[in-house]
Motif scaffolding. Sequence first.
Motif, PDB file in Angstrom:
ATOM      1  N   ILE A   1     -10.731   4.133  -8.887  1.00  9.02           N
ATOM      2  CA  ILE A   1      -9.765   3.078  -8.550  1.00  9.02           C
ATOM      3  C   ILE A   1      -8.355   3.530  -8.873  1.00  9.02           C
ATOM      4  O   ILE A   1      -8.122   4.225  -9.876  1.00  9.02           O
ATOM      5  N   TRP A   2      -7.438   3.167  -7.979  1.00  7.31           N
ATOM      6  CA  TRP A   2      -6.001   3.317  -8.214  1.00  7.31           C
ATOM      7  C   TRP A   2      -5.415   1.903  -8.096  1.00  7.31           C
ATOM      8  O   TRP A   2      -5.474   1.293  -7.037  1.00  7.31           O
ATOM      9  N   TRP A   3      -4.866   1.399  -9.165  1.00  8.48           N
ATOM     10  CA  TRP A   3      -4.462  -0.011  -9.236  1.00  8.48           C
ATOM     11  C   TRP A   3      -2.975  -0.116  -9.572  1.00  8.48           C
ATOM     12  O   TRP A   3      -2.417   0.752 -10.275  1.00  8.48           O
ATOM     13  N   GLY A   4      -2.344  -1.172  -9.078  1.00  9.00           N
ATOM     14  CA  GLY A   4      -0.949  -1.427  -9.420  1.00  9.00           C
ATOM     15  C   GLY A   4      -0.617  -2.898  -9.329  1.00  9.00           C
ATOM     16  O   GLY A   4      -1.207  -3.633  -8.530  1.00  9.00           O
TER      17      GLY A   4
ATOM     18  N   HIS B   1       1.143   6.434  -7.382  1.00  9.03           N
ATOM     19  CA  HIS B   1       0.037   7.243  -7.884  1.00  9.03           C
ATOM     20  C   HIS B   1       0.061   8.678  -7.331  1.00  9.03           C
ATOM     21  O   HIS B   1      -0.817   9.475  -7.670  1.00  9.03           O
ATOM     22  N   ARG B   2       1.017   8.958  -6.450  1.00 13.55           N
ATOM     23  CA  ARG B   2       1.177  10.295  -5.863  1.00 13.55           C
ATOM     24  C   ARG B   2      -0.106  10.731  -5.149  1.00 13.55           C
ATOM     25  O   ARG B   2      -0.625  11.816  -5.361  1.00 13.55           O
TER      26      ARG B   2
ATOM     27  N   PRO C   1       0.806  -1.229   0.000  1.00  9.97           N
ATOM     28  CA  PRO C   1       0.000   0.000   0.000  1.00  9.97           C
ATOM     29  C   PRO C   1       0.834   1.272   0.000  1.00  9.97           C
ATOM     30  O   PRO C   1       0.448   2.272  -0.620  1.00  9.97           O
ATOM     31  N   GLN C   2       1.985   1.261   0.672  1.00  6.54           N
ATOM     32  CA  GLN C   2       2.876   2.420   0.614  1.00  6.54           C
ATOM     33  C   GLN C   2       3.332   2.683  -0.815  1.00  6.54           C
ATOM     34  O   GLN C   2       3.331   3.824  -1.289  1.00  6.54           O
ATOM     35  N   LEU C   3       3.741   1.620  -1.494  1.00  2.00           N
ATOM     36  CA  LEU C   3       4.192   1.769  -2.875  1.00  2.00           C
ATOM     37  C   LEU C   3       3.066   2.229  -3.792  1.00  2.00           C
ATOM     38  O   LEU C   3       3.267   3.069  -4.685  1.00  2.00           O
ATOM     39  N   LEU C   4       1.874   1.684  -3.587  1.00  2.00           N
ATOM     40  CA  LEU C   4       0.736   2.077  -4.412  1.00  2.00           C
ATOM     41  C   LEU C   4       0.491   3.579  -4.294  1.00  2.00           C
ATOM     42  O   LEU C   4       0.306   4.279  -5.300  1.00  2.00           O
ATOM     43  N   ALA C   5       0.477   4.082  -3.058  1.00  2.00           N
ATOM     44  CA  ALA C   5       0.247   5.504  -2.848  1.00  2.00           C
ATOM     45  C   ALA C   5       1.357   6.343  -3.472  1.00  2.00           C
ATOM     46  O   ALA C   5       1.088   7.383  -4.097  1.00  2.00           O
TER      47      ALA C   5
END
Length: 254
Positions: free
Chosen positions: A206-209, A155-156, A148-152
């Motif tokens: 949605i913000w996806w990675g 996506h900034r 989750p840290q990386l996802l945020a």
Amino acid sequence: MTEPVRIRILGVGMGPGHVTPEVADALRTVDYVLAADKGNETDDELLAARREILAAHTDRDVEIVCVPDPERDRSTDLSTSGYQNAVSEWHDARAVRYATELRTRGGTAAFLVWGDPSLYDSTIRVVERIAQLGIDIDFDVLPGISAPQLLAARHRIVLHDVGRPVHITTGRRLQEAVAAGQDNIVAMLNPPPDRLNFSGLEDWRIWWGANLGATGERLDAGRLGDTMSRICQARAAAKAEAGWVMDLFLVRMA
């Protein structure tokens, strides 16, 4: 008096660049690394990633001991309690197999945990079960960079609005979270998108990675109803490129 076996549970993010100085110092104290061998191509890729981590942060050869992973019931129609029972039995079987290696080898062993050991990872539970098998162990846990840290970061974004919570769950429990009133949800441990239930969420954002910080990294964001076909294609491309795929997403009510 025999010394206890030391076990170091080390969060390593998704590769050498995510290893903190604290974890790097710990890696230089271990005699060997224990890793689950699931008998598939994914293991080869993730084993190579472990070797890269060790090569980058140690000045000697550290053996990676591959332990055949027990089978787990992965039926897609398991109830929540059935899934939990299947995972619990799997953890018990894993503990027995790792205990055999630890009894034989002693010394200082490490588990390299993808992401962070505190979030949807079984290593701490398995090590606690090893202790219950009568092996004298002393273990510690060091944190890593979580998905989750990386996802945020990619996506900034911030994972929640000002003064609001973020709910972290699994893809299989997404609708359960929505029904409970959650409207800002991070979902991990996700199956392919066609097995997820996004009913009623088409207008959510949605913000996806996928494979964040590793080979095959892919990102997408937007209105869920507009992005899902792209996400399905991107997830397949990530798996084709890397040989494995781990993805997660944040969904938020618009």
